[in-house]
Design a protein around this motif. Structure first.
Motif, short mmCIF file in Angstrom:
data_model
loop_
_atom_site.label_atom_id
_atom_site.label_comp_id
_atom_site.label_asym_id
_atom_site.label_seq_id
_atom_site.Cartn_x
_atom_site.Cartn_y
_atom_site.Cartn_z
N THR A 185 0.83 -1.21 0.00
CA THR A 185 0.00 0.00 0.00
C THR A 185 0.86 1.26 0.00
O THR A 185 0.65 2.16 -0.82
CB THR A 185 -0.93 0.01 1.22
N PHE A 186 1.84 1.32 0.90
CA PHE A 186 2.66 2.53 0.98
C PHE A 186 3.57 2.69 -0.22
O PHE A 186 3.77 3.82 -0.69
CB PHE A 186 3.46 2.55 2.29
N LEU A 187 4.09 1.59 -0.77
CA LEU A 187 4.91 1.69 -1.98
C LEU A 187 4.06 2.16 -3.16
O LEU A 187 4.52 2.97 -3.97
CB LEU A 187 5.58 0.35 -2.29
N SER A 188 2.84 1.67 -3.25
CA SER A 188 1.94 2.11 -4.33
C SER A 188 1.61 3.59 -4.19
O SER A 188 1.59 4.32 -5.19
CB SER A 188 0.64 1.31 -4.30
N MET A 189 1.35 4.04 -2.98
CA MET A 189 1.04 5.45 -2.75
C MET A 189 2.24 6.33 -3.08
O MET A 189 2.09 7.41 -3.66
CB MET A 189 0.59 5.66 -1.31
N PHE A 190 3.44 5.87 -2.73
CA PHE A 190 4.65 6.62 -3.02
C PHE A 190 4.88 6.70 -4.52
O PHE A 190 5.20 7.76 -5.06
CB PHE A 190 5.86 5.98 -2.32
N ALA A 191 4.68 5.58 -5.23
CA ALA A 191 4.84 5.57 -6.68
C ALA A 191 3.82 6.50 -7.34
O ALA A 191 4.15 7.22 -8.30
CB ALA A 191 4.69 4.15 -7.21
N LEU A 192 2.60 6.50 -6.84
CA LEU A 192 1.57 7.40 -7.37
C LEU A 192 1.94 8.85 -7.14
O LEU A 192 1.74 9.70 -8.02
CB LEU A 192 0.22 7.08 -6.73
N LEU A 193 2.49 9.16 -5.99
CA LEU A 193 2.92 10.53 -5.68
C LEU A 193 4.01 10.97 -6.65
O LEU A 193 3.93 12.07 -7.22
CB LEU A 193 3.43 10.61 -4.24
N ALA A 218 4.74 9.73 -9.65
CA ALA A 218 4.18 9.81 -11.00
C ALA A 218 3.35 11.08 -11.18
O ALA A 218 3.43 11.75 -12.22
CB ALA A 218 3.35 8.58 -11.30
N SER A 219 2.58 11.44 -10.17
CA SER A 219 1.75 12.64 -10.24
C SER A 219 2.61 13.90 -10.32
O SER A 219 2.31 14.82 -11.09
CB SER A 219 0.83 12.72 -9.03
N ARG A 220 3.66 13.93 -9.53
CA ARG A 220 4.55 15.10 -9.56
C ARG A 220 5.23 15.23 -10.92
O ARG A 220 5.35 16.33 -11.46
CB ARG A 220 5.60 15.00 -8.45
N ASN A 221 5.66 14.10 -11.49
CA ASN A 221 6.30 14.14 -12.80
C ASN A 221 5.32 14.58 -13.87
O ASN A 221 5.67 15.37 -14.76
CB ASN A 221 6.90 12.77 -13.15
N ASP A 222 4.10 14.08 -13.82
CA ASP A 222 3.08 14.48 -14.79
C ASP A 222 2.76 15.96 -14.67
O ASP A 222 2.58 16.66 -15.68
CB ASP A 222 1.81 13.66 -14.61
N THR A 223 2.69 16.46 -13.45
CA THR A 223 2.40 17.88 -13.22
C THR A 223 3.49 18.75 -13.83
O THR A 223 3.20 19.74 -14.52
CB THR A 223 2.26 18.17 -11.72
#
Length: 68
Positions: free
Chosen positions: A26-34, A36-41
């Motif tokens: 769960t925490f690794l997935s949330m970190f990866a999502l964070l 990825a979101s920052r890079n997309d932004t």
């Protein structure tokens, strides 16, 4: 569910590997999502700035064309 000692919390009644691996995933997935979101932004903001500067150059060229 009550635990007898602090060590029992980590053992989770014999289900520790399932419980803690679930937390880890769960925490690794949330970190990866964070990340990825920052890079997309950043990517989207760079594209918007490029389009804005391109439009400014187009407008400046039109203004120069109209003055001649």
């Amino acid at each position: 569910m009550q635990f007898e000692s602090f060590g029992d919390i980590f053992a989770m009644g014999g289900y520790a590997k399932y419980v803690w691996s679930g937390f880890a995933v769960t925490f690794l997935s949330m970190f990866a999502l964070l990340i990825a979101s920052r890079n997309d932004t950043k990517k989207i903001l760079n594209e918007v700035n490029k389009k804005k500067h391109r439009q400014a150059r187009i407008d400046a060229a039109k203004n120069r064309e109209n003055t001649l």
